[in-house]
Design an enzyme around this catalytic site. Structure first.
Site, PDB file in Angstrom:
ATOM      1  N   ASP A  33       0.794  -0.977   0.606  1.00 23.44           N
ATOM      2  CA  ASP A  33      -0.166  -0.222   0.324  1.00 23.44           C
ATOM      3  C   ASP A  33       1.116   1.052   0.314  1.00 23.44           C
ATOM      4  OD1 ASP A  33      -3.773   0.351   1.418  1.00 23.44           O
ATOM      5  OD2 ASP A  33      -1.574   1.867   1.191  1.00 23.44           O
ATOM      6  N   LEU A  80      -6.515  -4.477  -4.656  1.00 21.78           N
ATOM      7  CA  LEU A  80      -7.482  -3.549  -4.052  1.00 21.78           C
ATOM      8  C   LEU A  80      -7.274  -2.310  -4.000  1.00 21.78           C
ATOM      9  CD1 LEU A  80      -8.282  -6.395  -2.047  1.00 21.78           C
ATOM     10  CD2 LEU A  80      -9.344  -4.701  -1.277  1.00 21.78           C
ATOM     11  N   GLU A  83      -7.577   4.767  -6.511  1.00 19.68           N
ATOM     12  CA  GLU A  83      -8.374   6.214  -5.992  1.00 19.68           C
ATOM     13  C   GLU A  83      -9.493   5.973  -6.025  1.00 19.68           C
ATOM     14  OE1 GLU A  83      -6.762   9.574  -4.590  1.00 19.68           O
ATOM     15  OE2 GLU A  83      -4.551   8.623  -4.394  1.00 19.68           O
ATOM     16  N   THR A 124     -15.999  -2.378  -9.868  1.00 20.80           N
ATOM     17  CA  THR A 124     -17.217  -1.798  -9.102  1.00 20.80           C
ATOM     18  C   THR A 124     -17.784  -1.349 -10.209  1.00 20.80           C
ATOM     19  OG1 THR A 124     -17.614   0.089  -8.857  1.00 20.80           O
ATOM     20  CG2 THR A 124     -15.896   0.761 -10.204  1.00 20.80           C
ATOM     21  N   ASP A 125     -19.170  -1.337  -9.635  1.00 19.48           N
ATOM     22  CA  ASP A 125     -20.577  -1.303 -10.370  1.00 19.48           C
ATOM     23  C   ASP A 125     -20.532  -0.182 -11.184  1.00 19.48           C
ATOM     24  OD1 ASP A 125     -20.974  -0.061  -7.950  1.00 19.48           O
ATOM     25  OD2 ASP A 125     -23.034  -0.309  -8.120  1.00 19.48           O
ATOM     26  N   GLU A 126     -20.004   0.858 -10.626  1.00 23.34           N
ATOM     27  CA  GLU A 126     -19.593   2.107 -11.515  1.00 23.34           C
ATOM     28  C   GLU A 126     -19.472   2.143 -12.752  1.00 23.34           C
ATOM     29  OE1 GLU A 126     -18.847   5.663  -9.358  1.00 23.34           O
ATOM     30  OE2 GLU A 126     -19.156   4.327  -7.586  1.00 23.34           O
ATOM     31  N   TYR A 149     -13.290   8.818 -12.508  1.00 20.12           N
ATOM     32  CA  TYR A 149     -12.972   7.576 -10.968  1.00 20.12           C
ATOM     33  C   TYR A 149     -13.896   6.296 -12.256  1.00 20.12           C
ATOM     34  CZ  TYR A 149     -14.354   3.452  -7.931  1.00 20.12           C
ATOM     35  OH  TYR A 149     -14.355   2.585  -7.254  1.00 20.12           O
ATOM     36  N   LYS A 153     -11.511   3.070 -13.478  1.00 19.30           N
ATOM     37  CA  LYS A 153     -11.768   1.714 -13.305  1.00 19.30           C
ATOM     38  C   LYS A 153     -12.872   0.744 -14.266  1.00 19.30           C
ATOM     39  CE  LYS A 153     -12.051  -0.366  -9.165  1.00 19.30           C
ATOM     40  NZ  LYS A 153     -11.050  -0.440  -9.303  1.00 19.30           N
ATOM     41  N   ARG A 213     -28.313   3.717  -4.607  1.00 22.43           N
ATOM     42  CA  ARG A 213     -27.354   3.037  -4.516  1.00 22.43           C
ATOM     43  C   ARG A 213     -27.345   1.355  -3.776  1.00 22.43           C
ATOM     44  NH1 ARG A 213     -26.565   5.955  -7.374  1.00 22.43           N
ATOM     45  NH2 ARG A 213     -24.656   7.595  -7.575  1.00 22.43           N
ATOM     46  N   ASN A 248     -30.722   7.262  -1.271  1.00 14.74           N
ATOM     47  CA  ASN A 248     -30.006   8.345  -0.258  1.00 14.74           C
ATOM     48  C   ASN A 248     -30.067   8.761   0.928  1.00 14.74           C
ATOM     49  OD1 ASN A 248     -27.557   7.883  -1.459  1.00 14.74           O
ATOM     50  ND2 ASN A 248     -27.669   9.724  -3.291  1.00 14.74           N
ATOM     51  N   PRO A 273     -21.750  16.805 -10.393  1.00 16.59           N
ATOM     52  CA  PRO A 273     -21.877  17.529 -11.733  1.00 16.59           C
ATOM     53  C   PRO A 273     -21.802  15.830 -12.299  1.00 16.59           C
ATOM     54  CG  PRO A 273     -20.301  18.509 -11.542  1.00 16.59           C
ATOM     55  CD  PRO A 273     -20.428  17.932 -10.009  1.00 16.59           C
TER      56      PRO A 273
HETATM   57  P1  NAD Z   1     -10.049   3.064  -0.030  1.00 15.50           P
HETATM   58  O1  NAD Z   1     -10.464   4.650  -0.707  1.00 15.50           O
HETATM   59  O2  NAD Z   1     -10.415   3.368   0.971  1.00 15.50           O
HETATM   60  O3  NAD Z   1      -8.299   1.893  -0.036  1.00 15.50           O
HETATM   61  C1  NAD Z   1      -7.787   2.253  -1.374  1.00 15.50           C
HETATM   62  C2  NAD Z   1      -6.003   1.924  -0.569  1.00 15.50           C
HETATM   63  O4  NAD Z   1      -5.703   2.034  -1.661  1.00 15.50           O
HETATM   64  C3  NAD Z   1      -5.167   3.330   0.344  1.00 15.50           C
HETATM   65  O5  NAD Z   1      -5.119   2.137   1.352  1.00 15.50           O
HETATM   66  C4  NAD Z   1      -4.440   4.127  -0.293  1.00 15.50           C
HETATM   67  O6  NAD Z   1      -3.499   3.935   0.524  1.00 15.50           O
HETATM   68  C5  NAD Z   1      -4.598   2.498  -1.477  1.00 15.50           C
HETATM   69  N1  NAD Z   1      -4.135   3.030  -2.145  1.00 15.50           N
HETATM   70  C6  NAD Z   1      -4.007   4.504  -3.728  1.00 15.50           C
HETATM   71  N2  NAD Z   1      -3.131   3.994  -4.427  1.00 15.50           N
HETATM   72  C7  NAD Z   1      -1.843   3.034  -4.212  1.00 15.50           C
HETATM   73  C8  NAD Z   1      -1.337   3.335  -5.086  1.00 15.50           C
HETATM   74  N3  NAD Z   1      -0.490   3.780  -6.400  1.00 15.50           N
HETATM   75  N4  NAD Z   1       0.225   2.270  -5.151  1.00 15.50           N
HETATM   76  C9  NAD Z   1      -0.377   1.655  -3.493  1.00 15.50           C
HETATM   77  N5  NAD Z   1      -1.825   1.677  -3.203  1.00 15.50           N
HETATM   78  C10 NAD Z   1      -2.496   2.778  -3.741  1.00 15.50           C
HETATM   79  O7  NAD Z   1     -10.027   2.368  -0.717  1.00 15.50           O
HETATM   80  P2  NAD Z   1     -11.753   1.551  -0.976  1.00 15.50           P
HETATM   81  O8  NAD Z   1     -13.064   2.060  -0.615  1.00 15.50           O
HETATM   82  O9  NAD Z   1     -11.240  -0.082   0.418  1.00 15.50           O
HETATM   83  O10 NAD Z   1     -11.893   0.116  -2.236  1.00 15.50           O
HETATM   84  C11 NAD Z   1     -11.048  -0.686  -2.141  1.00 15.50           C
HETATM   85  C12 NAD Z   1     -11.030  -1.318  -3.759  1.00 15.50           C
HETATM   86  O11 NAD Z   1     -12.736  -1.048  -3.983  1.00 15.50           O
HETATM   87  C13 NAD Z   1     -11.362  -0.354  -5.017  1.00 15.50           C
HETATM   88  O12 NAD Z   1     -10.310  -0.869  -6.089  1.00 15.50           O
HETATM   89  C14 NAD Z   1     -12.321   0.204  -5.136  1.00 15.50           C
HETATM   90  O13 NAD Z   1     -11.756   0.624  -6.782  1.00 15.50           O
HETATM   91  C15 NAD Z   1     -13.511  -0.946  -4.876  1.00 15.50           C
HETATM   92  N6  NAD Z   1     -14.551  -0.766  -4.584  1.00 15.50           N
HETATM   93  C16 NAD Z   1     -14.828  -0.026  -3.768  1.00 15.50           C
HETATM   94  C17 NAD Z   1     -17.091   0.439  -3.285  1.00 15.50           C
HETATM   95  C18 NAD Z   1     -16.918   0.902  -1.542  1.00 15.50           C
HETATM   96  O14 NAD Z   1     -17.527   1.192  -1.946  1.00 15.50           O
HETATM   97  N7  NAD Z   1     -15.871   1.254  -0.709  1.00 15.50           N
HETATM   98  C19 NAD Z   1     -17.357  -0.277  -4.054  1.00 15.50           C
HETATM   99  C20 NAD Z   1     -17.197  -0.437  -4.994  1.00 15.50           C
HETATM  100  C21 NAD Z   1     -15.901  -0.870  -5.180  1.00 15.50           C
HETATM  101  P1  TYD Z   2     -20.297   8.129  -2.627  1.00 13.37           P
HETATM  102  O1  TYD Z   2     -20.047   7.566  -1.380  1.00 13.37           O
HETATM  103  O2  TYD Z   2     -19.600   9.431  -3.000  1.00 13.37           O
HETATM  104  O3  TYD Z   2     -20.513   6.551  -3.556  1.00 13.37           O
HETATM  105  P2  TYD Z   2     -20.830   6.791  -5.141  1.00 13.37           P
HETATM  106  O4  TYD Z   2     -20.496   7.994  -5.838  1.00 13.37           O
HETATM  107  O5  TYD Z   2     -19.889   5.751  -5.398  1.00 13.37           O
HETATM  108  O6  TYD Z   2     -21.103   5.721  -4.814  1.00 13.37           O
HETATM  109  O7  TYD Z   2     -21.774   8.187  -2.784  1.00 13.37           O
HETATM  110  C1  TYD Z   2     -23.039   7.501  -2.693  1.00 13.37           C
HETATM  111  C2  TYD Z   2     -24.564   8.700  -3.246  1.00 13.37           C
HETATM  112  O8  TYD Z   2     -24.872   9.355  -1.971  1.00 13.37           O
HETATM  113  C3  TYD Z   2     -23.765   9.278  -4.625  1.00 13.37           C
HETATM  114  O9  TYD Z   2     -25.799   9.157  -5.109  1.00 13.37           O
HETATM  115  C4  TYD Z   2     -23.326  10.454  -3.815  1.00 13.37           C
HETATM  116  C5  TYD Z   2     -24.351  10.701  -2.769  1.00 13.37           C
HETATM  117  N1  TYD Z   2     -23.177  12.011  -2.040  1.00 13.37           N
HETATM  118  C6  TYD Z   2     -24.313  12.262  -0.924  1.00 13.37           C
HETATM  119  O10 TYD Z   2     -25.644  12.652  -1.421  1.00 13.37           O
HETATM  120  N2  TYD Z   2     -23.689  13.666  -0.001  1.00 13.37           N
HETATM  121  C7  TYD Z   2     -22.273  13.369   0.105  1.00 13.37           C
HETATM  122  O11 TYD Z   2     -22.035  14.104   0.746  1.00 13.37           O
HETATM  123  C8  TYD Z   2     -21.754  12.340  -0.651  1.00 13.37           C
HETATM  124  C9  TYD Z   2     -20.233  12.202  -0.430  1.00 13.37           C
HETATM  125  C10 TYD Z   2     -22.346  11.749  -1.332  1.00 13.37           C
END
Ligand code: NAD
Ligand code: TYD
Length: 345
Positions: A33, A80, A83, A124-126, A149, A153, A213, A248, A273
């Site tokens: 990491d 995993l 960004e 991700t689903d995105e 983002y 992905k 979501r 939400n 946006p």
């Molecule tokens: P997070 O932002 O909490 O953590 C990301 C981690 O990656 C951090 O520890 C960071 O230091 C590390 N990192 C970032 N850039 C790096 C680099 N260049 N080299 C090495 N390490 C690096 O993310 P998360 O929410 O735990 O998500 C983890 C994975 O799951 C991601 O790939 C994300 O796209 C995917 N994902 C997350 C969600 C969600 O809801 N959190 C949903 C679907 C998919």
């Molecule tokens: P987020 O947690 O940023 O995840 P993602 O955009 O990757 O799904 O946001 C979840 C939902 O909540 C999304 O529709 C954006 C909305 N949102 C707010 O309404 N207020 C906020 O402050 C944030 C961070 C997100």
């Protein structure tokens, strides 16, 4: 089995490290990491001394550093590191391209050269973009990423598929919906709203708050990743979801009711946006092939997450010090000005 796990100091990664060390006594985990703003070794304090765990600070996009780590020899990679926050990708997409696209390429190359036996790529689903009302996308849905983002992905997914097809890298792609639970950085909707609600501060809602979501508790997702590591079929893409999209506003109302705070804390702010209206996945393929189902009901998992936040106020406070304050000012206190800057520059 020796596993290289990238991004293990992040939200899902730290939960996954803990789950694997507990549930898989045959695994040795190396956590690679970079420790960006989202990476926090405090999240792993309870397991840092395990003889089956070690940490390496490195950047996945740094090919030489990655090569040095791979030279130690691994059976599998769980990728995993990324960004991950859409709003930050609107502000500056460059780190997203570097880490999510180039970083994935560096790891795929290393995996190819070292003959890695299993590569689980966390997507991700995105990548599918917004789902029409009533629709649940399965793995055959076309990719329509909306944010930088999501585009980064999707690009990474395509690279992974190309390495499966061309070089027979045995990779599995998991596309999951929005996670929530302990150790989530307070920039995503739920951890930010929980932190604010507990302090009687406004809960910012983008636009009309009717975006949906499909929330999943992080522990359920970590079990899914473990199954994919053990039994996912190489070359396959699997959606993972609880399959119950919520608006939400409904999520925030449920949170406020849970913590006994008034709905007047909800604050409508300028929309994000390009905001995707709805994410909803059909995870039937993963459920039937891997015999998985989410075990945590949303309301109970939300209550557990709130309890975790109450018990870990210091962890949260440290996340919210320093650079986070500027982030909050730009994205919330001065939101209008910031959005105008994004649109005009
Ligand atoms: P997070 O932002 O909490 O953590 C990301 C981690 O990656 C951090 O520890 C960071 O230091 C590390 N990192 C970032 N850039 C790096 C680099 N260049 N080299 C090495 N390490 C690096 O993310 P998360 O929410 O735990 O998500 C983890 C994975 O799951 C991601 O790939 C994300 O796209 C995917 N994902 C997350 C969600 C969600 O809801 N959190 C949903 C679907 C998919
Ligand atoms: P987020 O947690 O940023 O995840 P993602 O955009 O990757 O799904 O946001 C979840 C939902 O909540 C999304 O529709 C954006 C909305 N949102 C707010 O309404 N207020 C906020 O402050 C944030 C961070 C997100």
């Amino acid at each position: 089995m020796k596993v290289l796990l990238t991004g293990g100091a992040g939200f899902i990664g730290s939960n996954l490290v803990r789950l694997l060390l507990h549930d898989a006594p045959d695994l040795e985990i190396t956590n690679l990491d970079k420790l960006t703003y989202a990476g926090n070794l405090e999240s792993l304090a309870g397991v840092a001394n395990s003889p089956r765990y070690r940490f390496v600070r490195a950047d996945v996009a740094d090919a030489r550093a990655v090569e040095r780590v791979f030279a130690k020899g691994f059976d599998a990679v769980l990728h995993l590191a990324a960004e991950t926050h859409v709003d930050r990708s609107l502000e500056d997409a460059a780190p997203f391209l570097r880490t999510n696209v180039l970083g994935t390429h560096v790891l795929l190359e290393a995996a190819r050269r070292h003959g890695i036996g299993r590569f689980v790529h966390i997507s991700t689903d995105e990548v599918y973009g917004s789902a029409p009302a009533g629709a649940f996308f399965d793995e055959s849905a076309p990719l329509h990423p909306s944010s930088p983002y999501a585009a980064s992905k999707a690009a990474a997914d395509l690279l992974v598929s190309s390495y499966v097809h061309t070089f027979h890298v045995p990779a599995v792609i998991l596309r999951c919906t929005n996670n929530f639970g302990p150790y989530q950085f307070p920039e995503k909707l739920l951890p930010l709203a929980i932190a604010n609600a507990l302090e009687d501060r406004p809960l910012p809602v983008y636009g009309d708050g009717m975006q949906e979501r499909d929330w999943i508790y992080v522990e359920d997702y970590c079990r899914a990743i473990h199954l994919a590591l053990e039994r996912g079929r190489p070359g396959e893409i699997y959606n993972v979801s609880a399959g119950r999209p919520r608006a939400n506003l409904d999520v925030l109302r449920a949170l406020l009711a849970l913590v006994g705070k008034p709905e007047s804390l909800i604050r409508f702010v300028e929309d994000r946006p390009g905001h995707d209206r709805r994410y909803a996945l059909d995870s039937g393929k993963f459920r039937s092939e891997l015999a998985w189902a989410p075990q945590n009901d949303f309301e109970r998992a939300l209550a557990a997450t709130v309890e975790w936040n109450r018990a870990n106020a210091e962890w949260l406070e440290r996340c919210r010090s320093g650079a986070y304050r500027n982030y909050y000012r730009r994205h919330y206190t001065e939101r209008k000005k910031t959005l105008e800057r994004w649109q005009s520059s």
